[in-house]
Design a protein around this motif. Structure first.
Motif, mmCIF file in Angstrom:
data_model
loop_
_atom_site.group_PDB
_atom_site.id
_atom_site.type_symbol
_atom_site.label_atom_id
_atom_site.label_comp_id
_atom_site.label_asym_id
_atom_site.label_seq_id
_atom_site.Cartn_x
_atom_site.Cartn_y
_atom_site.Cartn_z
ATOM 1 N N GLU A 1 0.894 -1.333 0.024
ATOM 2 C CA GLU A 1 0.281 -0.070 -0.102
ATOM 3 C C GLU A 1 0.961 1.050 -0.061
ATOM 4 N N VAL B 1 2.326 1.734 -3.610
ATOM 5 C CA VAL B 1 1.377 2.266 -4.430
ATOM 6 C C VAL B 1 1.098 3.859 -4.282
ATOM 7 N N ILE B 2 1.144 4.212 -3.069
ATOM 8 C CA ILE B 2 0.728 5.529 -2.797
ATOM 9 C C ILE B 2 2.016 6.458 -3.208
ATOM 10 N N SER B 3 3.107 5.815 -2.811
ATOM 11 C CA SER B 3 4.494 6.780 -3.330
ATOM 12 C C SER B 3 4.822 6.899 -4.631
ATOM 13 N N THR B 4 4.467 5.698 -5.474
ATOM 14 C CA THR B 4 4.765 5.462 -6.927
ATOM 15 C C THR B 4 3.723 5.730 -7.968
ATOM 16 N N GLY B 5 2.585 5.451 -7.415
ATOM 17 C CA GLY B 5 1.567 5.230 -8.373
ATOM 18 C C GLY B 5 1.527 4.156 -9.199
ATOM 19 N N SER B 6 2.381 3.065 -8.967
ATOM 20 C CA SER B 6 2.712 1.904 -9.966
ATOM 21 C C SER B 6 2.029 0.635 -9.238
ATOM 22 N N ARG B 7 1.708 -0.278 -10.010
ATOM 23 C CA ARG B 7 1.271 -1.640 -9.431
ATOM 24 C C ARG B 7 2.331 -2.204 -8.706
ATOM 25 N N LYS C 1 11.681 6.148 -15.546
ATOM 26 C CA LYS C 1 11.185 5.545 -14.243
ATOM 27 C C LYS C 1 12.287 4.659 -13.437
ATOM 28 N N PRO D 1 -3.166 0.653 -8.234
ATOM 29 C CA PRO D 1 -3.593 1.979 -7.740
ATOM 30 C C PRO D 1 -5.312 2.209 -7.709
ATOM 31 N N GLY D 2 -5.752 2.873 -6.644
ATOM 32 C CA GLY D 2 -6.950 2.823 -6.597
ATOM 33 C C GLY D 2 -7.581 2.470 -5.102
#
Length: 274
Positions: free
Chosen positions: A94, A97-103, A228, A121-122
């Protein structure tokens, strides 16, 4: 004690305290038991236990019972055993995902497959380990980060099983595959480009447990390695180091802790499969 009479004159703090104190009288409780022991209406107990569970102060079991969450167990026992991978992995994914926006995925080797959990993400929660949730090891960064630190016999069995081409970019040569694992072992970073899914690249790092043995690997998916790779490696390095330290119950020896890729503009090149 029925109705709202149990709540008269009580602050929110006192209600939460009463709920948490119920776990000194048993390791797990149903919502009805929590309400009875805390002297609260079911509706109030449900609202507050849900809030506490969202902060991971309480955990809900598969059969609907509640128990003390990891933070409370750590506070309550100075000599508490290190947390398990199952406990910590969802939190790590979690945060990534918050820090990178990646799966983000975390996987472990089961025979010659990778069993994994993932967070996309989501708002969807982290998935659970399931017999149906497996990935092939050879075309994934997750699998290569694991195989790089697995016994040589496991690597050879993977090769003997066949390096199936999932796309035109999948490494199927045993020599190239061994070189890719050697690079991953040296740099502590495994990278794949379009080998399992077209247009999707993977970057993974190993997680070590007690004694420095490989425990798992964490992977982030990206579309563009050129732009990236360095930010992704930095985020993975922090996550892998932290999780390795937690699973080991303290600091890891320097030669066992996962390290970041070499700094500098030329760093991404050596990480790609030969």
């Amino acid at each position: 004690m029925a109705g709202n009479s149990t709540e008269a004159g009580r602050s929110v703090t006192s209600k939460i305290t009463a709920i948490l104190m119920t776990f000194t009288e048993g390791s797990e409780h149903s919502l009805t038991e929590i309400a009875r022991l805390a002297g609260l209406p079911i509706s109030t107990a449900h609202r507050l236990t849900s809030e506490l569970a969202s902060w991971r102060l309480l955990e809900r079991t598969e059969d609907g019972y509640y128990r003390a969450g990891l933070p409370l167990r750590v506070i309550g026992a100075a000599d508490a055993a290190p947390p398990s991978l199952q406990e910590r992995a969802p939190c790590v994914l979690e945060d990534l995902v918050i820090s990178t926006g990646s799966r983000a995925r975390l996987g472990v080797l089961e025979e010659l497959e990778v069993a994994y959990i993932e967070k996309v993400p989501g708002l969807r929660p982290v998935t659970a380990f399931s017999p149906a949730a497996t990935l092939p090891a050879h075309p994934t960064a997750l699998g290569r980060a694991l195989l790089a630190f697995a016994p040589a016999s496991t690597v050879e069995l993977t090769i003997l099983r066949g390096l199936r081409p999932y796309t035109a970019h999948t490494v199927t040569s045993p020599d190239r595959f061994r070189r890719a694992l050697a690079v991953a072992r040296l740099t502590r970073v495994a990278v794949t480009r379009w080998e399992l899914e077209l247009g999707v690249c993977g970057v993974a790092m190993p997680v070590f447990g007690p004694g420095g043995d490989i425990a798992a690997a964490i992977e982030l998916s990206v579309r563009d390695l050129g732009q990236k790779l360095q930010p992704i490696v930095a985020a993975l390095s922090i996550a892998a180091r932290s999780l390795s330290r937690e699973l080991s119950g303290g600091a890891l020896p320097a030669d066992q802790a996962p390290g970041p890729a070499p700094a500098g503009s030329a760093a991404p090149r050596p990480l790609l499969p030969a």
